[in-house]
Every structure is written in structure tokens, then in C-alpha cells.
Design an enzyme around this catalytic site. Structure first.
Site, PDB file in Angstrom:
ATOM      1  N   LYS A 196       0.819  -1.253  -0.395  1.00  0.00           N
ATOM      2  CA  LYS A 196       0.292  -0.101   0.183  1.00  0.00           C
ATOM      3  C   LYS A 196       1.002   1.377  -0.063  1.00  0.00           C
ATOM      4  O   LYS A 196       1.623   1.726   0.537  1.00  0.00           O
ATOM      5  CB  LYS A 196      -1.112   0.022   1.083  1.00  0.00           C
ATOM      6  CG  LYS A 196      -1.536   1.385   1.279  1.00  0.00           C
ATOM      7  CD  LYS A 196      -2.711   1.216   2.700  1.00  0.00           C
ATOM      8  CE  LYS A 196      -3.504   2.482   2.944  1.00  0.00           C
ATOM      9  NZ  LYS A 196      -4.428   2.326   3.885  1.00  0.00           N
ATOM     10  N   LYS A 252      -1.997  -1.211  -4.190  1.00  0.00           N
ATOM     11  CA  LYS A 252      -3.053  -0.207  -3.857  1.00  0.00           C
ATOM     12  C   LYS A 252      -2.020   0.783  -3.970  1.00  0.00           C
ATOM     13  O   LYS A 252      -1.066   1.139  -3.007  1.00  0.00           O
ATOM     14  CB  LYS A 252      -3.971  -0.575  -2.601  1.00  0.00           C
ATOM     15  CG  LYS A 252      -4.641   0.654  -2.160  1.00  0.00           C
ATOM     16  CD  LYS A 252      -4.714   0.848  -0.744  1.00  0.00           C
ATOM     17  CE  LYS A 252      -5.242   1.486  -0.440  1.00  0.00           C
ATOM     18  NZ  LYS A 252      -6.161   1.780   0.552  1.00  0.00           N
TER      19      LYS A 252
END
Ligand code: PBG
Length: 331
Positions: A196, A252
């Protein structure tokens, strides 16, 4: 020597929709999609999210109708973001999230698969993903891991099928797995926000979840989220999470990070999920609103790119449109 090569060789396979469909190397299915859902304790009627066309923040009352609607459009997997009304620095109250999961599972049971985001950013008054020290200059890793492990066990007990930690603390996956196992929740899966990145593209989401980090003190999430300038850290974090017991590894944002998805896919046998995040989604919607692209075709193109990169699972705010768009698209 005479060659058989004809300049039209490749174009025969592009001649019409039939041959393009037959020969497509990417075949999308709505069954690989997860729909994010927002539910806010502090609102009395659903509200639209700035920039996120077609997405609303639900109340505990409206979320069931929302899920019902999504089920009709073929979506059965969800990623739930519960937003509590009261923000604190510690001793958080997780009852709203727990009650929401219970209510969803009581209503839909096995018809739905519910992953619940686990993070403190919508719980904290400063908007950071964990507990800070006194003067708000440092994020306390171990204390945060303790709290989110406990939170995860409450969600598992409420019936969540999957725990999705997005806080990016070190050691959280192992700690959550141990906590779940010790309490008998061996079957609850963990989808780790494994790679992330610290990204500009979470803007609309932070509006939806009241989770923008306060400017004072730590200021941004760079000490715990991965730098967009460091792919090695992203892969190392993801493989670390796999070793600690993550069942699904998420990258992400998604569309900007196809290289990371591709590299991770080569190094793991775990399913890789790609989260096309709020800012990425909003960018497409903004261009579509200006009639500078075709909304449906643009989302399909992005989903194809994510699958080409190696994503097994796609998390998209337009997941609820996936079946219709995939079926009707003339490729
Ligand atoms: C919470 C969290 C964020 C997103 C998912 N979980 C925001 C952040 O880290 O600031 C972003 C999702 C999106 O933008 O669609 N930590």
C-alpha cells in the site's frame, strides 16, 4: 528466399468483434470483483461522496438496501469501511462496526462475502492509521498492532468472512492471525493491504471516511505507507505479509502500479488483489463527465490492464456495474 509474411497478418485478428472476442487473451468476469461499501454512524441519511460518481456513504439503515441492489447486479463480495461518529486518540469504541457486520450477516448470511477494512484512521481524532505518541510526532507500532488485533477478533466474531488490515503497521498480519487462531477463528481469511503506497490518489476516500491526517505533528503517512519511489520495499512488505499468514495480497493503488502487481505475481502463489482506488476512479469519472472519454469503456480498459498485470481480484467502486458492462461491451 521469398517470405510468406503478409502485412495484414495481425489485422485479420482485429477485423470484427467476433474475432476480437475469440482471440482476447484477457477474459474479465464480474466474479473476480469486490465492491467497497461505506457506512457512517454519524449521518442520518445516505450522502454522496465528492468525486465518486455513483458511490454513497450509507447509514446502518440504508446499507442493507444497497447490498440488496448490488446482489441483483451480480456482486456478492464486499469490502466494508465502517466510520464511527466519535473520534478519539485511544480506547476506541468498535461497536458500530461490529453491529454493522452482524446486521449484514444476519440479513444475507452466506449469500455475501464480507471483508472488513481494519484501520484506525476513521477512529482517530488526528486521522492517522494508528496510535500516536504524546506530541503526535511518532506512530506507536506495537500499541496499534495490539488494538487492531483485538478489533479484528471482534469483527471475526461478528461474522466477517475476511479481515483486511490497511493500517500498514509492521507485524500486524502475524499478530492478527495468532489472535484469530487463538480464539477459534481459523477460517477467517486475511486480505492484507500488502503493498500500500503513500499516494495522492486516496483523496475522495478520505473525504468519505473523515480520515485525512491532521497537518500538525506527523502530517502525512510516509513513515508507514510504502514510497512510490521504492518498489523493493513494496515487494518485501508483501512477501513479509505472506510469510506472516496473509491469504490474499493487495496492491494499492492499482492502475499506476501494474509493475508492482506483475512483479509480486511472479513471486507468490497467493492471489493478488488490485485496488483501483478512489482518486483513480474519480479521475475517470471527471473525464467522463467532460465527455473526454467513454466511462464504461475506460473502466473496462483499466480492468483489462489490471488483469494483464496479474491481478486475480479487482476492487473497484464500479464493481456493481461489472457484469453488465462486461457482458455488453463490444471489444
Ligand atoms: C485507510 C484506507 C485508505 C484507503 C483504504 N483504506 C486511505 C488511506 O490510507 O489514507 C484508500 C482507498 C481509496 O482511496 O479508495 N487506511
Amino acid at each position: 528466399m521469398e517470405t510468406n509474411f503478409h502485412p495484414l497478418t495481425q489485422r485479420r485478428l482485429r477485423a470484427d468483434t467476433h474475432i476480437r472476442e475469440l482471440t482476447a487473451s484477457v477474459k474479465l468476469s464480474h466474479k473476480s470483483f469486490i465492491q467497497p461499501l461505506f457506512v457512517d454512524e454519524g449521518i442520518s441519511s445516505p450522502r454522496q461522496v465528492n468525486g465518486l460518481n455513483g458511490v454513497q456513504v450509507d447509514t446502518i439503515g440504508s446499507i442493507l438496501a444497497e447490498i440488496d441492489q448490488d446482489l441483483k447486479s451480480g456482486i456478492t463480495k464486499f469490502l466494508l469501511f465502517p466510520v464511527p461518529a466519535n473520534k478519539k486518540e485511544k480506547e476506541f469504541d468498535f461497536s458500530f462496526a461490529v453491529n454493522t457486520v452482524k446486521k449484514i450477516k444476519e440479513s444475507f448470511g452466506e449469500d455475501v462475502w464480507i471483508a472488513t477494512d481494519v484501520c484506525l484512521c476513521s477512529y482517530t481524532s488526528h486521522g492517522h492509521c494508528g496510535i500516536l505518541n504524546e506530541d503526535h510526532t511518532r506512530l506507536l507500532n506495537s500499541k496499534t498492532v495490539e488494538v487492531i488485533s483485538h478489533y479484528s477478533s471482534l469483527l471475526a466474531n461478528a461474522g466477517a468472512d475476511c479481515i483486511a488490515p490497511s493500517d500498514m503497521m509492521d507485524g500486524r498480519i502475524g499478530a492478527i492471525r495468532n489472535t484469530l487462531n487463538a480464539l477459534g477463528f481459523e477460517e477467517t481469511a486475511i486480505m492484507s493491504y500488502a503493498a500500500k503506497f503513500s499516494s495522492q490518489f486516496y483523496g475522495p476516500f478520505r473525504d468519505a471516511c473523515h480520515s485525512t491526517p491532521a497537518a500538525k505533528g506527523l502530517g502525512n503517512r510516509k513513515t508507514y505507507q510504502v514510497s512510490p519511489f521504492n518498489v523493493n520495499d513494496a515487494i518485501a512488505s508483501a512477501l513479509r505479509d505472506e510469510k506472516e499468514g496473509a491469504d490474499i495480497l493487495m496492491v494499492k493503488p492499482a492502475a499506476l502500479y501494474g509493475d508492482v502487481i506483475a512483479r509480486l505475481k511472479q513471486q507468490t502463489l497467493k492471489p493478488v488483489a488490485a485496488y483501483h482506488v478512489s482518486g483513480e476512479y474519480a479521475a475517470v469519472e471527471a473525464l467522463a463527465e467532460k465527455k473526454l472519454l467513454d466511462r464504461e469503456a475506460a473502466h473496462l480498459e483499466i480492468w483489462a490492464a489490471l488483469q494483464r498485470s496479474g491481478a486475480d481480484i479487482i476492487i473497484s467502486y464500479a464493481a456493481k456495474n461489472a457484469r453488465e458492462w462486461i457482458n455488453h461491451a463490444a471489444i
